[in-house]
Design an enzyme around this catalytic site. Structure first.
Site, mmCIF file in Angstrom:
data_model
loop_
_atom_site.group_PDB
_atom_site.id
_atom_site.type_symbol
_atom_site.label_atom_id
_atom_site.label_comp_id
_atom_site.label_asym_id
_atom_site.label_seq_id
_atom_site.Cartn_x
_atom_site.Cartn_y
_atom_site.Cartn_z
ATOM 1 C CE LYS A 97 -6.536 -6.435 -2.083
ATOM 2 N NZ LYS A 97 -6.904 -5.028 -1.851
ATOM 3 C CB SER A 151 -11.080 -6.379 7.775
ATOM 4 O OG SER A 151 -11.196 -5.003 7.565
ATOM 5 C CE LYS A 156 -13.201 -1.755 -2.733
ATOM 6 N NZ LYS A 156 -11.963 -2.086 -2.008
ATOM 7 C CG HIS A 187 -13.923 -19.224 -2.966
ATOM 8 N ND1 HIS A 187 -13.901 -17.867 -3.195
ATOM 9 C CD2 HIS A 187 -12.758 -19.513 -2.356
ATOM 10 C CE1 HIS A 187 -12.776 -17.372 -2.736
ATOM 11 N NE2 HIS A 187 -12.054 -18.343 -2.225
HETATM 12 P P1 NAD Z 1 -8.138 8.040 1.207
HETATM 13 O O1 NAD Z 1 -9.381 8.663 0.695
HETATM 14 O O2 NAD Z 1 -7.887 8.056 2.682
HETATM 15 O O3 NAD Z 1 -6.840 8.696 0.523
HETATM 16 C C1 NAD Z 1 -6.612 8.839 -0.837
HETATM 17 C C2 NAD Z 1 -5.801 10.104 -1.027
HETATM 18 O O4 NAD Z 1 -5.370 10.195 -2.400
HETATM 19 C C3 NAD Z 1 -6.601 11.369 -0.731
HETATM 20 O O5 NAD Z 1 -5.887 12.173 0.195
HETATM 21 C C4 NAD Z 1 -6.732 12.041 -2.104
HETATM 22 O O6 NAD Z 1 -6.766 13.452 -2.003
HETATM 23 C C5 NAD Z 1 -5.482 11.550 -2.808
HETATM 24 N N1 NAD Z 1 -5.550 11.628 -4.272
HETATM 25 C C6 NAD Z 1 -6.645 11.474 -5.068
HETATM 26 N N2 NAD Z 1 -6.295 11.608 -6.368
HETATM 27 C C7 NAD Z 1 -4.981 11.864 -6.390
HETATM 28 C C8 NAD Z 1 -4.052 12.117 -7.436
HETATM 29 N N3 NAD Z 1 -4.431 12.095 -8.721
HETATM 30 N N4 NAD Z 1 -2.762 12.344 -7.096
HETATM 31 C C9 NAD Z 1 -2.378 12.363 -5.806
HETATM 32 N N5 NAD Z 1 -3.214 12.119 -4.762
HETATM 33 C C10 NAD Z 1 -4.499 11.880 -5.054
HETATM 34 O O7 NAD Z 1 -8.147 6.549 0.628
HETATM 35 P P2 NAD Z 1 -7.305 5.304 1.141
HETATM 36 O O8 NAD Z 1 -8.146 4.518 2.066
HETATM 37 O O9 NAD Z 1 -5.952 5.766 1.549
HETATM 38 O O10 NAD Z 1 -7.208 4.454 -0.219
HETATM 39 C C11 NAD Z 1 -6.245 4.751 -1.211
HETATM 40 C C12 NAD Z 1 -6.132 3.574 -2.156
HETATM 41 O O11 NAD Z 1 -5.784 2.405 -1.402
HETATM 42 C C13 NAD Z 1 -7.407 3.198 -2.909
HETATM 43 O O12 NAD Z 1 -7.050 2.707 -4.187
HETATM 44 C C14 NAD Z 1 -7.993 2.081 -2.081
HETATM 45 O O13 NAD Z 1 -8.824 1.233 -2.861
HETATM 46 C C15 NAD Z 1 -6.737 1.387 -1.652
HETATM 47 N N6 NAD Z 1 -6.889 0.557 -0.437
HETATM 48 C C16 NAD Z 1 -7.308 1.087 0.746
HETATM 49 C C17 NAD Z 1 -7.392 0.280 1.864
HETATM 50 C C18 NAD Z 1 -7.748 0.824 3.229
HETATM 51 O O14 NAD Z 1 -7.649 0.073 4.214
HETATM 52 N N7 NAD Z 1 -8.108 2.081 3.362
HETATM 53 C C19 NAD Z 1 -7.099 -1.085 1.767
HETATM 54 C C20 NAD Z 1 -6.674 -1.598 0.537
HETATM 55 C C21 NAD Z 1 -6.567 -0.757 -0.558
#
Ligand code: NAD
Length: 474
Positions: free
Chosen positions: A96, A365, A108, A67
């Site tokens: 979002k 972004s 995604k 959209h």
């Molecule tokens: P990342 O890979 O940098 O970090 C995730 C961390 O979580 C890792 O250090 C991992 O070891 C840890 N982890 C995994 N399983 C775990 C558990 N069971 N208990 C505790 N810790 C655990 O990823 P990120 O970019 O920080 O993304 C994290 C979340 O945020 C995801 O759901 C992602 O979709 C969401 N997100 C990220 C962004 C972004 O800009 N990076 C934006 C929006 C949403």
């Protein structure tokens, strides 16, 4: 209560959507179209690994809605990646972007690999091959679909993507805008790395400044002195912890990683903990802190604010009852299941939903994409001009009053905006406006059960308005 641990993630997004739809007045067919994933590209391709063996890689790119174009959404590298998850995350991106007024449709991507089990060279080959597959099918481009980092990926992978794209499309003037989250030297924007964590902070700060929300929960207004628990010390968790501590004056009493959690009632320093994990390979045994095993027990600690910033479904029908936080800020995507939402509503826990709270990444972004299309760094044109103008105004004031301002004040007033100042300020504005829009919608319709549903209502209204104005082709 149903078993939501193995819940179909896309279904759970649809369930939240269906919960919100009755609070809108749109036609059922239009609502069906908004919910549907427009395009799913599932691919398999071979990659030769360092030891010479060939591995078949499974990967996805989903475009949930056009959209507004381009589609936008991160690329996830994880062993658990599957079509359902990528579809759910793409749908969340549509909602979002609508809530934070970013003019993109949701998208995604995911590659089903455990990045820790691959060398940097193997990861590079996988990323480049994935990008070339997207190019072949016209699933990437500054006006088509623009990926970004997500779980398991970062600016290194984004640099490989932009390099592959621009190699395959030489001379495309806006080629740099085919992906965001790039290193600053390769067309990235200052402030992107910390954007999601900072956005989480701005969103929760705004909620905590709302007297009606805080007094209802018996909490003091503002963030100062509040206790915070963070799950995940990755990009989002690390930066959330940093800003709650530095800017909010909060005590981050526990941080959880997959190997366990650490607790210190006086507060933890995320950078020291990060360095400790880097040296020892684990966050456990951090000086001055107590270990918590299993890691998930940290979610159940007594605290004011809980920030799940790791993965989805971590708070579900099995543990929602034991959550003691009074505010949950969903920094990760989908950390709480719909069943958990019902428990929170009963217990008066405020769950600030992922679909807008973690929109800092996509907001910045958007700023990066705009920078790439305009081919100029933010602040480059106005910084000097602003500083000269401010200096002139200050000089006139001092002459007229016969008084001089302090050096500290002078530096503050004179300061012309750097790129990072403008990006942070644009992000703050975006998160505050989004929080107020969602809360406004909730207040105007108090029968809406929770903030997530209110956020969906806001998103549905915006996307539906777009579809209605555009009409349906042909
Ligand atoms: P990342 O890979 O940098 O970090 C995730 C961390 O979580 C890792 O250090 C991992 O070891 C840890 N982890 C995994 N399983 C775990 C558990 N069971 N208990 C505790 N810790 C655990 O990823 P990120 O970019 O920080 O993304 C994290 C979340 O945020 C995801 O759901 C992602 O979709 C969401 N997100 C990220 C962004 C972004 O800009 N990076 C934006 C929006 C949403």
């Amino acid at each position: 209560m149903s078993n939501d641990l193995h819940y179909n993630f896309f279904q759970s997004v649809e369930k939240s959507f269906d919960k919100a739809a009755p609070y809108t007045e749109w036609d059922a067919g239009l609502l069906e179209q908004i919910k549907a994933c427009n395009a799913v590209y599932r691919m398999r391709f071979p990659v030769k690994m360092d030891d010479g063996h060939i591995e078949v890689i499974e990967a996805y790119r989903v475009q949930h809605s056009q959209h507004k174009t381009p589609c936008k959404g991160g690329i996830r590298f994880a062993a658990e990646v599957n079509q359902d998850e990528v579809m759910a995350l793409a749908a969340l991106m549509t909602y979002k972007c609508a809530i934070v007024n970013v003019p993109f449709g949701g998208g995604k991507g995911g590659i089903k690999i455990d990045p820790r089990k691959h060398s940097a060279y193997e990861l590079e080959k996988i990323t480049r091959r994935y990008t070339s597959e997207l190019v072949k099918k016209n699933f990437i481009g500054p006006g088509i679909d623009v990926p970004a980092p997500d779980y398991g990926t970062g600016e290194r992978e984004m640099a490989w993507i932009v390099d592959t794209y621009t190699s395959l499309k030489p001379g495309e003037i806006d080629g740099l805008g085919c992906v965001t989250g790039k290193p600053i030297t390769q067309g990235g924007v200052r402030g992107r790395k910390e954007a999601t964590g900072l956005g989480v902070f701005f969103g929760i700060q705004e909620v905590c400044n709302m007297p009606e929300i805080m007094t209802k929960r018996g909490m003091s207004i503002g963030l100062e002195g509040k206790t915070v628990v963070v799950q995940g010390l990755g990009n989002v968790g690390y930066h959330s912890a940093k800003f709650f501590r530095e800017r909010g004056g909060c005590k981050v009493i526990a941080i959880a990683e997959y190997e366990g959690a650490v607790y210190n009632e006086n507060g933890l320093n995320e950078e020291e903990l990060f360095q400790h994990r880097k040296t020892t390979g684990s966050i456990l045994n951090f000086p001055g802190a107590t270990n918590i095993i299993p890691s998930s027990a940290a979610l159940e600690l007594e605290c004011d604010i809980l920030i799940p910033a790791a993965l989805e479904n971590v708070i579900n029908s099995y543990n929602a009852d034991r959550i003691k936080a009074r505010i949950i800020g969903e920094a990760a995507n989908g950390p709480c299941t719909p069943e958990a939402d019902e428990v929170f509503a009963e217990k008066g826990i405020l769950c600030v939903p992922d679909m807008y709270l973690n929109a800092g990444g996509v907001t910045v972004s958007y700023f990066e994409w705009l920078k790439n299309l305009s081919h100029v760094r933010y602040g480059r044109m106005e910084k000097r001009f602003t500083e000269n103008l401010n200096g002139h105004i200050l000089g006139q004031m001092e002459t007229l009053t016969g008084k001089q301002v302090s050096n500290e004040e002078r530096n503050f007033i004179m300061h012309g905006p750097e790129e990072v100042d403008l990006v942070h300020s644009g992000l703050e504005e975006t998160m505050i406006t989004a929080t107020r829009e969602v809360m406004d919608c909730w207040h105007k319709n108090p029968s809406i059960p929770d903030m997530r549903t209110a956020a969906y209502v806001v998103a549905i209204n915006k996307v539906a308005t777009s579809y209605t104005a555009l009409g349906i082709f042909p």
